[in-house]
Write a protein that holds these residues in place. Structure first.
Motif, PDB file in Angstrom:
ATOM      1  N   GLU A  97      11.338  15.759   0.642  1.00  0.00           N
ATOM      2  CA  GLU A  97      10.726  15.553   1.952  1.00  0.00           C
ATOM      3  C   GLU A  97      11.421  14.447   2.742  1.00  0.00           C
ATOM      4  O   GLU A  97      11.461  14.496   3.968  1.00  0.00           O
ATOM      5  N   PRO A 103      -5.829   5.490   1.686  1.00  0.00           N
ATOM      6  CA  PRO A 103      -4.536   6.053   2.089  1.00  0.00           C
ATOM      7  C   PRO A 103      -4.586   7.549   2.370  1.00  0.00           C
ATOM      8  O   PRO A 103      -3.733   8.054   3.089  1.00  0.00           O
ATOM      9  N   SER A 104      -5.549   8.282   1.828  1.00  0.00           N
ATOM     10  CA  SER A 104      -5.557   9.707   2.138  1.00  0.00           C
ATOM     11  C   SER A 104      -6.349   9.984   3.409  1.00  0.00           C
ATOM     12  O   SER A 104      -6.698  11.126   3.695  1.00  0.00           O
ATOM     13  N   ILE A 129       7.551  15.547   7.725  1.00  0.00           N
ATOM     14  CA  ILE A 129       7.306  14.678   8.864  1.00  0.00           C
ATOM     15  C   ILE A 129       8.422  14.993   9.841  1.00  0.00           C
ATOM     16  O   ILE A 129       9.578  14.658   9.608  1.00  0.00           O
ATOM     17  N   ILE A 178      -2.412   9.270  10.148  1.00  0.00           N
ATOM     18  CA  ILE A 178      -2.686   8.515   8.918  1.00  0.00           C
ATOM     19  C   ILE A 178      -4.181   8.214   8.817  1.00  0.00           C
ATOM     20  O   ILE A 178      -4.791   8.386   7.766  1.00  0.00           O
ATOM     21  N   ILE A 221       6.957   6.287   7.809  1.00  0.00           N
ATOM     22  CA  ILE A 221       6.112   6.285   9.010  1.00  0.00           C
ATOM     23  C   ILE A 221       5.690   4.865   9.370  1.00  0.00           C
ATOM     24  O   ILE A 221       5.797   4.438  10.519  1.00  0.00           O
ATOM     25  N   LEU A 269      -4.111   2.296   5.280  1.00  0.00           N
ATOM     26  CA  LEU A 269      -3.202   2.463   4.145  1.00  0.00           C
ATOM     27  C   LEU A 269      -3.652   1.640   2.952  1.00  0.00           C
ATOM     28  O   LEU A 269      -3.539   2.076   1.806  1.00  0.00           O
ATOM     29  N   TRP A 270      -4.155   0.439   3.217  1.00  0.00           N
ATOM     30  CA  TRP A 270      -4.605  -0.411   2.113  1.00  0.00           C
ATOM     31  C   TRP A 270      -5.863   0.135   1.466  1.00  0.00           C
ATOM     32  O   TRP A 270      -6.039   0.031   0.256  1.00  0.00           O
ATOM     33  N   PRO A 296      -5.750  14.821   1.577  1.00  0.00           N
ATOM     34  CA  PRO A 296      -4.664  15.090   2.495  1.00  0.00           C
ATOM     35  C   PRO A 296      -4.127  16.503   2.327  1.00  0.00           C
ATOM     36  O   PRO A 296      -3.166  16.734   1.619  1.00  0.00           O
ATOM     37  N   LEU A 309      -3.128  12.794   6.562  1.00  0.00           N
ATOM     38  CA  LEU A 309      -1.974  13.646   6.869  1.00  0.00           C
ATOM     39  C   LEU A 309      -2.330  15.102   6.629  1.00  0.00           C
ATOM     40  O   LEU A 309      -2.757  15.469   5.542  1.00  0.00           O
ATOM     41  N   PRO A 348       0.800  -1.229   0.000  1.00  0.00           N
ATOM     42  CA  PRO A 348       0.000   0.000   0.000  1.00  0.00           C
ATOM     43  C   PRO A 348       0.834   1.281   0.000  1.00  0.00           C
ATOM     44  O   PRO A 348       0.436   2.274  -0.618  1.00  0.00           O
ATOM     45  N   LEU A 398      -3.867   1.220  11.317  1.00  0.00           N
ATOM     46  CA  LEU A 398      -3.066   2.055  10.414  1.00  0.00           C
ATOM     47  C   LEU A 398      -2.845   1.348   9.075  1.00  0.00           C
ATOM     48  O   LEU A 398      -3.054   1.920   8.001  1.00  0.00           O
ATOM     49  N   PHE A 407       2.874  18.949   9.427  1.00  0.00           N
ATOM     50  CA  PHE A 407       2.922  18.374   8.091  1.00  0.00           C
ATOM     51  C   PHE A 407       2.085  19.205   7.128  1.00  0.00           C
ATOM     52  O   PHE A 407       2.509  19.488   6.011  1.00  0.00           O
ATOM     53  N   PRO A 440       3.145  27.481  -0.512  1.00  0.00           N
ATOM     54  CA  PRO A 440       4.158  28.321   0.137  1.00  0.00           C
ATOM     55  C   PRO A 440       4.723  29.399  -0.793  1.00  0.00           C
ATOM     56  O   PRO A 440       4.986  30.522  -0.353  1.00  0.00           O
ATOM     57  N   PHE A 468       1.386   8.610  14.722  1.00  0.00           N
ATOM     58  CA  PHE A 468       1.344   8.118  13.342  1.00  0.00           C
ATOM     59  C   PHE A 468      -0.041   7.572  13.022  1.00  0.00           C
ATOM     60  O   PHE A 468      -0.617   7.855  11.971  1.00  0.00           O
TER      61      PHE A 468
END
Ligand SMILES: Nc1ncnc2c1ncn2[C@@H]1O[C@H](COP(=O)(O)OP(=O)(O)O)[C@@H](O)[C@H]1O
Ligand SMILES: [Mg+2]
Lengths: 280, 267, 293
Positions: C92, C281-282, C33, C232, A96, C277-278, C288, C236, A85, C273, C27, C176, C228
């Motif tokens: 990053e 993910p956002s 991070i 997540i 992370i 992610l799977w 995000p 983020l 993923p 977490l 972030f 920015p 974390f």
């Protein structure tokens, strides 16, 4: 074997093994950095390799040459679960998730009874031989060197420099990144099994945050131009506390400072990660 | 002959703005096709959509008769699509030759095992790649620079290197984003010859360029974009006379005044 | 029983949300991070320890002072480690790496100086009365944590949405370069964001130190795992996401400890977490980027 060498190995066996094992760990960091990724999971993979190999030895009494390849299974499975993923996402997700993995596994080792809890697992037979450790290290260096000087190595260098341009060259980013992470898991798993079978004891704190960052400092001290760089970095940082008495208290501070200095003052030299803010 | 590249109602919507708006583009095989339009018209964005770096909001991309809309960029490259970038993105830390070898990735087949074991097949392939890379460098006139770090090349040569890297695997279609930007007239003329040679060797070219002399000189077809829309598609000669093209470039009022005075302005 | 667990979970989650908020803010605005973040947490707890035990201050005075101390440390570290990379527009991962080396050096230096042992705050800092309402028990320290978390989160939301500084921060989060062109002093804004984030982490350290009454140099490191998971799962840079995910994580941990096994709290949090992610993910709540809370 000449007698003096035999004596030397006997006296310094722990240190000699540590040199080889830390060399393997440095390489396991190198393969990931070589595709422009940052994984802090090497210590966690090492811990998985160590715990699974020790269980295989203590509970099933399998021969060590069978244990060794099997010790890669758990690290590879975790690398897949985290890598698949995250490798599609920006690099911070892998970093992370892998730091998190280390913390979680430490908590699990501490709290699960049959993994020994805070006391860890002890009574491990010393089955790791110098020839195995240095044989694997030699093979790994040669293989990574050969890969570096080939189309695969050029693709890795391209990904490191500019992911978008690399993709336009026909390079499948996810495949290379996942391949590198799996290679890294295998190397760290082997190092974990070898390390566990060189000492009689393993415990939860050997695979936590500090070793994870220390492994990064190996690679950043040596530089990632060739696979030899990280190995030399590992050897320097393994030998220093032996040579300089009183240094060992400050060892971790020193390792951290190495990373800071390398990133702030030599980023291009060590890691040709370039800023590319827009797609085109 | 079937159309080499077709986009059907290709659209990309950014927050509050259609960067590319229902564009139907047809690039014929064996042609040099120019894509022109004022700054911000959406030309680079259209390139990103065609090469697969950005996913469209709507619409379809057909390349060599295949629907590639959902294919990632690397798969499109493998099918014979190549591109350069508006600001060059060579691999500065590699040598010039290594850059071109990296461009030959679609022709690399040696697997991990053959690579590690250094089999005869590996060496055979590597030799063939180096030979092809040197030929390509020769074609763009960079043979003498082969072993220099790419970052040390002057600007014009970096642009040529990026083209060499793109054409090395003999793609069916090459996208050039403002290749002549920052070049002097002599370099621009040489570039025009190079583009013709590339076409004659069987690679069609779709190019974005602001230098109208250059565009009119080498293109077989012209598409004009403005505010993300395709406002003209035709031959260079027709583009010169099309009032809508003039308007896009000069603004409506000026164009109307010019049209009243002299109906046949060059763009 | 379940209602009591839920209350305990929300109380724990409030401090997680508070902690994760500064991390996700950093972030969202600075696009890094920053792994030294956990150290501000430890620093805040130690500052509170010294202020209450050695200087004899009460908790109401010690909490803001400890938070400000942590905030100043954050500004100093940002200036030392991250500002040079921002100027160079470094990738990053370089920023992530430099803070990783920095935080290892900081933790191990702190351990060398302070020793690894667990310290305790002086007894009686917050009086230990336990309230009972309809059979549910809430102790005064827990209430204190809850009130302090709400005040701090409210202050952050107000700062971001209703002040000029907040406008500058949001502009910088959006883009920015454009913010710089519009006359926003991005260097100063970055320092202020670091200060605010450091204050939040430091306050989190004091509150968690109070809740578990265990202060040691590495306490921030184990807290980072929670950080974390929260950022997540929440997405983020998403402030509202961090608030919801923080509360939810507290509840999940308390329920896991209550009904499964307290040794698996971390494993369950991490499994969540990985699952996020799977699948999303956002983050569970969308895109995000720094969103208005
Ligand atoms: N990532 C992005 N986000 C938002 N808007 C964008 C983005 N990229 C390009 N644009 C906008 O899309 C429009 C087309 O840009 P571009 O394709 O670069 O134009 P051209 O290449 O024709 O000069 C411009 O208005 C530009 O500001
Ligand atoms: Mg453009």
């Amino acid at each position: 074997m000449p007698e003096w060498l035999d004596d030397f190995l006997w006296t310094y066996q722990n240190l000699v093994h540590a040199l080889g094992i830390n060399g393997l760990l440095a390489l396991s960091m190198y393969v990931v950095l070589a595709v422009g990724q940052l994984s802090l999971g090497q210590a966690a993979f090492m811990g998985l390799g160590a715990y699974s190999s020790v269980l295989l030895t203590l509970k099933l009494d399998l021969p060590f040459l069978a244990v060794l390849p099997l010790s890669c299974v758990a690290p590879v499975l975790f690398a897949l679960a985290i890598g698949v993923p995250t490798l599609r996402l920006s690099g911070v997700y892998l970093a992370i998730a892998t730091i998190g993995l280390g913390e979680v596994l430490r908590a699990v080792y501490l709290n699960v009874d049959w993994l020994g809890g805070a006391l860890g697992l002890s009574g491990i037979p010393g089955r790791a031989e110098s020839w195995m450790i240095f044989g694997l290290l030699g093979v790994a260096i040669l293989a990574l060197w050969a890969v570096g000087r080939s189309a695969i190595g050029r693709a890795m260098a391209a990904i490191r420099e500019d992911e978008t341009a690399a993709q336009v060259m026909g390079i499948n980013l996810a495949r290379y990144r996942l391949g590198a992470l799996l290679a890294s898991a295998v190397l760290a798993g082997l190092a974990g099994a070898l390390g566990a079978h060189s000492s009689s004891f393993i415990g939860p704190n050997e695979y936590g945050f500090e070793p994870a960052v220390t492994i990064l400092s190996f690679a950043l001290l040596g530089g990632i131009g060739t696979p030899l760089g990280p190995v030399v970095g590992a050897w320097i940082l393994t030998l220093l506390p032996e040579v300089l008495r009183g240094f060992s208290d400050l060892r971790l501070v020193f390792n951290g400072v190495i990373i800071v200095l390398a990133v702030l003052f030599l980023p291009e030299g060590l890691l040709a990660l370039r800023m590319r803010r827009h797609a085109a | 002959m079937t159309t080499l590249l077709r986009t059907l109602a290709l659209t990309l919507h950014y927050a509050g703005l259609f960067a590319v708006d229902r564009v139907d583009l047809n690039v014929q095989p064996g042609s040099v096709h120019a894509l022109i339009g004022p700054n911000g018209a959406g030309k680079t964005t259209l390139f990103n959509l065609i090469s697969g770096l950005v996913a469209p909001t709507e619409g379809t991309v057909l390349f060599r008769g295949l629907d590639v809309t959902s294919l990632p960029a690397d798969r499109r490259t493998a099918l014979g699509l190549a591109r350069t970038f508006q600001t060059s993105r060579i691999f500065g830390a590699m040598t010039v030759l290594e850059n071109v070898l990296t461009g030959l990735q679609p022709r690399c087949f040696a697997g991990l095992i053959a690579t590690v074991l250094r089999t005869p097949a590996f060496y055979r392939e590597e030799r063939a790649l180096v030979a092809r890379a040197r030929d390509t460098l020769h074609m763009v006139g960079l043979s003498a620079r082969a072993d220099l770090p790419a970052a040390t090349l002057p600007h014009g040569e970096q642009r040529l290197l990026e083209i060499a890297r793109a054409i090395a695997p003999e793609p069916a279609l090459l996208l050039l984003d403002e290749p002549a930007a920052g070049m002097n007239p002599a370099e621009t003329a040489a570039l025009a010859n190079l583009v013709r040679r590339i076409r004659d060797l069987g690679t069609s070219v779709l190019l974005v360029e602001h230098d109208m002399g250059f565009v009119m000189d080498i293109s077989d077809a012209v598409t004009v974009l403005n505010f993300g829309r395709c406002i003209f598609q035709g031959t260079p000669a027709a583009a010169r006379q099309a009032p809508e093209v003039m308007e896009a470039y000069l603004g409506q009022k000026v164009a109307a005044r010019l049209a009243a005075r002299a109906p046949r302005m060059t763009v | 029983m379940l209602a009591q667990q839920l209350i305990n979970g929300v109380l724990l989650g409030a401090s997680y949300a508070l902690f994760a908020l500064g991390f996700t803010l950093m972030f969202g605005v600075l696009r890094v991070i920053n792994l030294t973040y956990g150290f501000y947490f430890s620093a805040g707890a130690f500052a509170a320890l010294f202020l209450t035990r050695d200087a004899g201050l009460g908790i109401w005075a010690a909490l803001p002072l400890a938070a400000v101390t942590a905030g100043l440390i954050a500004v100093a570290l940002d200036w030392l480690l991250l500002a040079p990379l921002r100027r160079k527009r470094a990738p990053e991962l370089a920023s992530l790496m430099v803070t990783l080396g920095g935080v290892l050096a900081l933790y191990s230096a702190a351990t060398a100086i302070l020793g690894p042992d667990i310290r305790r705050l002086p007894p009686g800092l917050v009086d230990g009365t336990v309230f009972e309402l309809a059979g549910l028990r809430v102790a005064t320290p827990q209430l204190f944590i809850l009130v302090a978390s709400f005040v701090l989160v409210g202050a952050l939301v107000w700062l971001l949405n209703f002040t000029r500084l907040g406008l500058a921060i949001r502009a910088m989060a959006e883009n920015p370069d454009a913010a710089g062109l519009m006359g926003i002093d991005t260097g100063r804004t970055a320092a202020l964001v670091s200060f605010v984030a450091g204050c939040l982490a430091g306050a989190g350290g004091v509150l968690i130190g109070l809740n578990f009454n265990a202060i040691h140099p590495y306490m921030g490191e184990s807290m980072m795992l929670r950080g974390f998971v929260v950022v997540i799962v929440g997405g983020l840079g998403d402030i509202r996401g961090a608030l919801i995910a923080g509360l939810a994580l507290g509840v999940v941990e308390v329920l896991t400890a209550g009904y499964v096994d307290s040794g698996l709290k971390e494993a369950v949090a991490f499994a969540i977490l990985v699952a996020v992610l799977w699948t999303r993910p956002s983050g569970l709540f969308g895109r995000p980027a720094l969103r208005r809370a």
